[in-house]
Design an enzyme around this catalytic site. Structure first.
Site, PDB file in Angstrom:
ATOM      1  N   TYR A   4      61.367  53.983  46.817  1.00  0.00           N
ATOM      2  CA  TYR A   4      60.018  54.108  47.221  1.00  0.00           C
ATOM      3  C   TYR A   4      59.622  55.395  47.614  1.00  0.00           C
ATOM      4  CZ  TYR A   4      55.348  52.183  49.085  1.00  0.00           C
ATOM      5  OH  TYR A   4      54.415  51.996  49.321  1.00  0.00           O
ATOM      6  N   SER A  30      51.350  57.004  50.006  1.00  0.00           N
ATOM      7  CA  SER A  30      51.953  56.231  51.265  1.00  0.00           C
ATOM      8  C   SER A  30      52.402  57.107  52.285  1.00  0.00           C
ATOM      9  CB  SER A  30      53.005  55.310  50.812  1.00  0.00           C
ATOM     10  OG  SER A  30      53.474  54.792  52.153  1.00  0.00           O
TER      11      SER A  30
HETATM   12  P1  NAD Z   1      50.192  44.522  45.955  1.00  0.00           P
HETATM   13  O1  NAD Z   1      51.569  43.878  45.610  1.00  0.00           O
HETATM   14  O2  NAD Z   1      48.979  43.502  46.418  1.00  0.00           O
HETATM   15  O3  NAD Z   1      49.520  45.054  44.565  1.00  0.00           O
HETATM   16  C1  NAD Z   1      50.442  45.763  43.617  1.00  0.00           C
HETATM   17  C2  NAD Z   1      49.716  45.788  42.419  1.00  0.00           C
HETATM   18  O4  NAD Z   1      50.578  46.456  41.253  1.00  0.00           O
HETATM   19  C3  NAD Z   1      49.393  44.338  41.765  1.00  0.00           C
HETATM   20  O5  NAD Z   1      48.092  44.129  41.056  1.00  0.00           O
HETATM   21  C4  NAD Z   1      50.519  44.014  40.595  1.00  0.00           C
HETATM   22  O6  NAD Z   1      50.336  43.279  39.656  1.00  0.00           O
HETATM   23  C5  NAD Z   1      50.612  45.590  40.210  1.00  0.00           C
HETATM   24  N1  NAD Z   1      51.913  45.804  39.491  1.00  0.00           N
HETATM   25  C6  NAD Z   1      53.064  45.672  39.884  1.00  0.00           C
HETATM   26  N2  NAD Z   1      54.017  45.993  38.804  1.00  0.00           N
HETATM   27  C7  NAD Z   1      53.306  46.483  37.874  1.00  0.00           C
HETATM   28  C8  NAD Z   1      53.522  46.865  36.465  1.00  0.00           C
HETATM   29  N3  NAD Z   1      54.814  46.658  36.064  1.00  0.00           N
HETATM   30  N4  NAD Z   1      52.472  46.752  35.623  1.00  0.00           N
HETATM   31  C9  NAD Z   1      51.042  46.772  36.305  1.00  0.00           C
HETATM   32  N5  NAD Z   1      50.836  46.449  37.373  1.00  0.00           N
HETATM   33  C10 NAD Z   1      51.928  46.419  38.243  1.00  0.00           C
HETATM   34  O7  NAD Z   1      50.432  45.839  46.760  1.00  0.00           O
HETATM   35  P2  NAD Z   1      49.495  46.594  47.633  1.00  0.00           P
HETATM   36  O8  NAD Z   1      50.286  46.646  48.994  1.00  0.00           O
HETATM   37  O9  NAD Z   1      48.163  46.563  47.300  1.00  0.00           O
HETATM   38  O10 NAD Z   1      49.785  48.183  46.957  1.00  0.00           O
HETATM   39  C11 NAD Z   1      49.080  48.882  46.293  1.00  0.00           C
HETATM   40  C12 NAD Z   1      49.468  50.428  46.226  1.00  0.00           C
HETATM   41  O11 NAD Z   1      49.422  50.779  47.823  1.00  0.00           O
HETATM   42  C13 NAD Z   1      51.058  50.480  45.850  1.00  0.00           C
HETATM   43  O12 NAD Z   1      51.294  51.774  45.192  1.00  0.00           O
HETATM   44  C14 NAD Z   1      51.644  50.905  47.205  1.00  0.00           C
HETATM   45  O13 NAD Z   1      52.981  51.534  47.286  1.00  0.00           O
HETATM   46  C15 NAD Z   1      50.732  51.419  48.108  1.00  0.00           C
HETATM   47  N6  NAD Z   1      50.795  51.258  49.595  1.00  0.00           N
HETATM   48  C16 NAD Z   1      50.798  49.836  50.034  1.00  0.00           C
HETATM   49  C17 NAD Z   1      50.904  49.997  51.588  1.00  0.00           C
HETATM   50  C18 NAD Z   1      50.838  48.648  52.341  1.00  0.00           C
HETATM   51  O14 NAD Z   1      51.215  48.564  53.373  1.00  0.00           O
HETATM   52  N7  NAD Z   1      50.382  47.608  51.604  1.00  0.00           N
HETATM   53  C19 NAD Z   1      51.227  51.059  52.228  1.00  0.00           C
HETATM   54  C20 NAD Z   1      51.054  52.152  51.790  1.00  0.00           C
HETATM   55  C21 NAD Z   1      50.766  52.245  50.226  1.00  0.00           C
END
Ligand code: NAD
Length: 257
Positions: A153, A140
């Protein structure tokens, strides 16, 4: 990439699901993982298979090391290999440090950081044996800079950058690359869900959170798309990216510039 096999944690939603769709379009067999409604997960899994690849689902909980080990072993047994590992599962919790619940700290560190250690530990020997591998960690912009209210985080994502660099050095002579992608704000359920808490923490409206907090950090004033993140992952998986390893790559609309 045709016929290769990938394990993607947290791929029932958001960025992880976009990685799965992009890899399936290149002929990569998949093990998807994450939580959600069983019917919705099965619909996503069969939609991936409709693209002509094998797609398995692992319900492994990323807070449980034994389940992570089993997920990697099952992928090897059922798909034949773990050529690509994408550590992507993540959660968020927003609160000031003095009010941050201990259990929320533990969960964020376990899912966003420690799970990647366990998956990498079990996947690296398989990649070395195969003589080729790609590890991609979804970090991130918070792997590089901080924001108030996100102590766990930001700590986990800075940790993922260190894990990425260390494992890249350890596998540098093995045709295995290890990189981290650092998106800015991507419009996914994870971002949508933190808006009410951020509004409460800062005492502002939800619209103000979007405009003045989230996109205030992003000079382009646009959310990154999941397809953009997935296309960078595809590039990192390609042989053209063989010399990119140990990199912590920003895709944040200029946020960390
Ligand atoms: P999201 O909530 O859509 O997806 C998260 C996924 O993680 C889901 O499939 C959820 O079921 C899974 N998950 C959560 N807890 C879990 C567990 N205990 N065991 C197995 N799976 C689990 O979120 P996203 O935005 O797609 O995030 C995905 C990644 O991208 C994360 O690591 C997040 O930190 C990172 N990220 C997101 C953003 C953003 O703006 N959305 C920005 C930077 C980084």
């Amino acid at each position: 990439m045709q016929g290769k096999c990938a394990v993607i944690t947290g791929s029932t939603s958001g960025i992880g699901l976009a990685y799965a769709k992009a890899l399936a379009a290149e002929g990569v067999n998949l093990m998807i993982n994450g939580f959600g409604e069983p019917d919705a997960i099965e619909a996503e899994r069969s939609a991936l298979e409709a693209r002509g690849v094998r797609a398995l689902y692992s319900p492994a909980d990323m807070t449980k090391p034994a389940e992570i080990a089993d997920m990697i072993a099952t992928a090897r047994r059922e798909l034949g290999a773990v050529d690509v590992l994408i550590n992507n599962a993540g959660i968020q919790h927003v609160a000031p440090v003095e009010e941050f619940p201990d259990e929320a700290w533990d969960a964020v560190i376990a899912i966003n950081l420690t799970s990647a250690f366990h998956a990498v530990k079990h996947a690296v020997p398989l990649m070395r044996e195969a003589g080729w591998g790609r590890i991609i960690n979804t970090a991130s912009a918070h792997a590089l800079v901080a924001s108030p209210g996100k102590v766990a985080y930001v700590a986990a994502k800075h940790g993922i950058a260190g894990l990425t660099k260390t494992v890249a050095l350890e596998t540098a002579e093995d045709n295995v690359t290890v990189n981290a992608i650092c998106p800015g704000y991507v419009w996914t359920p994870l971002v949508e869900k933190q808006i009410p808490d951020t509004a409460r923490t800062r005492g502002i409206t939800e619209d103000e959170v979007k405009r003045d907090v989230l996109l205030a950090a992003q000079p382009t004033k646009k959310f990154v798309t999941v397809e953009e993140v997935a296309s960078l992952a595809l590039y990192l998986c390609s042989d053209r990216a063989a010399s990119i390893t140990g990199a912590v790559i920003s895709m944040d609309g200029g946020w960390t510039a």
